[in-house]
Each structure stands twice: as structure tokens, then as C-alpha cells.
Scaffold this active site. Structure first.
Site, PDB file in Angstrom:
ATOM      1  CB  SER A   1      19.560  82.102  28.696  1.00 21.11           C
ATOM      2  OG  SER A   1      18.385  81.808  29.422  1.00 21.11           O
TER       3      SER A   1
ATOM      4  CG  ASP B   1      16.027  88.822  32.577  1.00 18.25           C
ATOM      5  OD1 ASP B   1      15.716  88.014  33.474  1.00 18.25           O
ATOM      6  OD2 ASP B   1      16.588  88.469  31.522  1.00 18.25           O
TER       7      ASP B   1
ATOM      8  CG  HIS C   1      17.979  84.960  32.787  1.00 17.18           C
ATOM      9  ND1 HIS C   1      17.294  85.645  31.808  1.00 17.18           N
ATOM     10  CD2 HIS C   1      18.305  83.755  32.256  1.00 17.18           C
ATOM     11  CE1 HIS C   1      17.202  84.892  30.722  1.00 17.18           C
ATOM     12  NE2 HIS C   1      17.788  83.732  30.967  1.00 17.18           N
TER      13      HIS C   1
END
Length: 352
Positions: A37, A318, A321
Site C-alpha cells: 500500500s 492514518d 501511511h
């Protein structure tokens, strides 16, 4: 590899081709990215549209909309799951998938604990590249083509570590880390065998400073934290992980002397932001150390999510990240600073 660093490299080395004179060739003509991600710009959104996390507001300051399904056709580097035009792939492809692990997902199914959200492991992404290779170049063309390409092998392994840590079993952790490192090394070697000449292999970030890790650990012991508010044990673990990865890269360099294998020092590139956020300008980061360890987006991916009014003032997006502002600093550290060993080819322009 995080999104903004990937985009920064794309921008600096690719998009500026419209400005730089044709008489001076660009350092890289194509970029091939593998990871999770930190650098997925749309693959997971296509593969797993049902996941709330693929529909949240991550990307709101750069893409101006979520980096899930709506952003999978991003012009800088097409994602593997949306290769609609043959001409797109000549400048590179993004194989990264949010939730991906270095080890195959079966490894974690046998051990229990937190399960990865994707089965598109690093070996799966390598297979995608191999399948695509005949469309990229013919046998005689490949050598010259790949000499002008940059391969980014990660960041990958973070989701493996999270799963292993969730077991709270030191034995499984000690067994698992060398396997993660070896998998990354094996895929790097496989890409070199396929013709890759210049590859960047990132280490991992100081998870002990991560808002998510601090929240989950929920430790009340002052001795568990360093002077900056980061969890000592987790950062020590990650330092050891990166040390093992650097050793694996050293072995690869000796075996494949024709290749340039670059280590991206994500750990120290990132840690400096937590240690002295005020050095990077009040426009981006709060001068309060405690604020620097907080996340902008709370409960991201859920209907109850709340986003801070100005993400550019936060280091973390978050809890896992980073924000665009952080990614920009990290990208500058890699492309223009001292966190790439050895350095990447000099960019034709600096990051604004």
C-alpha cells in the site's frame, strides 16, 4: 515504496521529458514498481472494490479523490490491473497491491494471527512482470531497454511483520524475518536474471513511531518510549530487520556485479521527521513532538472516519501511511539527499 516517492520519481524522471531537451536523455525511460500500500495507486481498488479502505479519502490532497478505483488509470505509471493501452507499458508499470506481503499468504494462514488482506504477494507480482515482459520488449531489445529502466522492489514486508507481531510469539518472529528478507532477495535476483540492471530495495520505516503501533501497544511504561515518544522495542526490531536486509543486498551485489542495487534508507529518512518535525517548516509539521506522532485520519476506511482539516500539518495520515507533505520530504531525501545508497542517477530537476 510510498505513493508520493513513486510519483516524485515518475514526475522528475518522466513528466519533465516535455521540458528537458531531447539532446539530453532522461536518466530513466521506464519504472517498474513492486510493493504494497505504500506505492499501490490503484491495483487493490480494482481487485478488492468491496474493501472500505479502497474508497476512503487517501489521495485527497494530490489526486483530489481516493486512490482506489477512480485513480487506477493514473497517467504517471499505469497499474497492472488496468493496462488498457499497449503504449502505456513502455514507460513502466506499477505491480504493487495494498495489503500485499513478501511471503506467500499461505504462510500466514498456517500460523494464524492477523491475516494479510491480499494474496498478491511479491512472487505473484514477479509472475505478473514475467507474463508482461514479452509485450515490453523482444529478446534482442530487452537488454538495452532494461538498462534505461529503474526497478523498485518494495517497500514490501511491512504487512508480513504486522502479521508476525500479532502472534506475540518471539520464536515465530525470529523464524519469519529471515524468510521475508530471503524472499525479497530472491525476487531482486530474479529480476536481475530477467534483465534488470538498476534496482532500488527499500528498508522499512520506524514502526515504533507509528501512531497505529503506539495506539495498539497502549503502554503506560515510560521506559518503553524514547525521548521522542517512539516505542523503543519496535524501532530496535526494525533496525535489526533493516540490518539483515542490507546484508542480503551486500551478498546480491557480490553475485551480480553487472547490476546496481540501491538501498533506500526509509528508516532514517522518516525518523528525522519524528525527532525534529519543526525543522521541516511550520507549514507542514507541528513543532509539538506529541502532535507529530498523531494521525490525521481517524478510523480511516469506516463510516465513522474523521479527517483533520489540514493534512499537510501532520506526519502520519492514518497511523500507518504518511501524508503527502511527509512523502514529499522523504522523496527529496532519496532523490536529492543522502538516503539512497548508492545514489540514484541525477534527476534533471529538483522536487519543488
Amino acid at each position: 515504496m510510498n505513493i508520493f516517492i513513486l510519483l516524485s520519481i515518475n514526475f522528475v524522471y518522466g513528466f519533465l521529458g516535455n521540458i528537458v531537451s531531447n539532446a539530453k536523455p532522461l536518466p530513466y525511460e521506464a519504472i517498474f514498481n513492486f510493493g504494497d500500500s505504500f506505492s499501490d495507486t490503484g491495483n487493490a481498488g480494482i481487485l478488492y472494490p468491496q474493501y472500505p479502505g479502497n474508497k476512503n479519502s487517501y489521495g485527497s490532497t494530490y489526486f483530489k479523490h481516493p486512490t482506489g478505483p477512480k485513480a487506477y488509470g493514473f497517467q504517471y505509471l499505469p497499474v497492472y490491473m488496468n493496462l488498457t493501452k499497449a503504449k502505456d507499458i513502455k514507460k513502466g508499470v506499477n505491480f504493487a497491491v495494498s495489503g500485499a506481503t513478501a511471503l506467500d499468504v499461505e504462510y500466514f494462514k498456517k500460523r494464524g494471527g492477523y491475516q494479510p488482506t491480499s494474496d498478491k504477494s511479491l512472487s505473484v507480482q514477479l509472475d505478473w512482470f514475467k507474463k508482461l515482459k514479452p509485450s515490453l520488449c523482444k529478446r534482442k531489445e530487452c537488454d538495452n531497454y532494461f538498462k534505461k529502466s529503474l526497478f523498485l522492489v518494495g517497500e514490501i514486508g511491512g504487512n508480513d511483520i504486522i502479521s508476525l507481531l500479532s502472534l506475540k510469539n518471539e520464536t515465530e518472529l525470529k523464524r519469519g524475518v529471515p524468510l521475508i528478507i530471503q524472499t525479497i532477495a530472491n525476487v531482486t535476483a530474479a529480476l536481475i536474471e530477467e534483465g534488470a540492471v538498476e534496482l532500488a530495495v527499500p528498508g522499512n520505516v520506524p514502526i515504533g513511531c507509528s501512531a497505529g503501533t503506539i495506539l495498539l501497544a497502549n503502554s503506560t511504561k515510560k521506559s518503553d518510549y524514547d525521548q521522542f515518544g517512539c516505542l523503543i522495542h519496535f524501532n530496535t526490531f526494525m533496525e535489526n530487520y533493516n540490518k539483515q536486509l542490507k546484508h542480503a543486498i551486500k551478498i546480491l551485489r557480490k553475485k551480480y556485479r553487472q547490476a546496481e542495487i540501491i538501498y533506500f534508507d526509509y528508516y532514517n529518512d522518516t525518523k528525522r521527521l519524528y525527532q525534529a518535525p519543526q525543522k521541516f517548516g511550520v507549514i507542514w509539521f507541528s513543532s509539538d513532538k506529541n502532535e507529530a506522532l498523531k494521525a490525521c485520519c481517524v478510523q480511516c476506511g469506516s463510516s465513522a472516519s474523521k479527517v483533520c482539516p489540514n493534512p499537510s500539518k501532520y506526519v502520519s495520515w492514518d497511523g500507518v501511511h504518511f501524508t503527502e507533505a511527509t512523502y514529499k520530504v522523504l522523496a527529496k531525501g532519496l532523490l536529492e539527499g543522502h538516503f539512497a545508497h548508492p545514489s540514484l542517477r541525477p534527476p534533471p530537476s529538483k522536487i519543488a
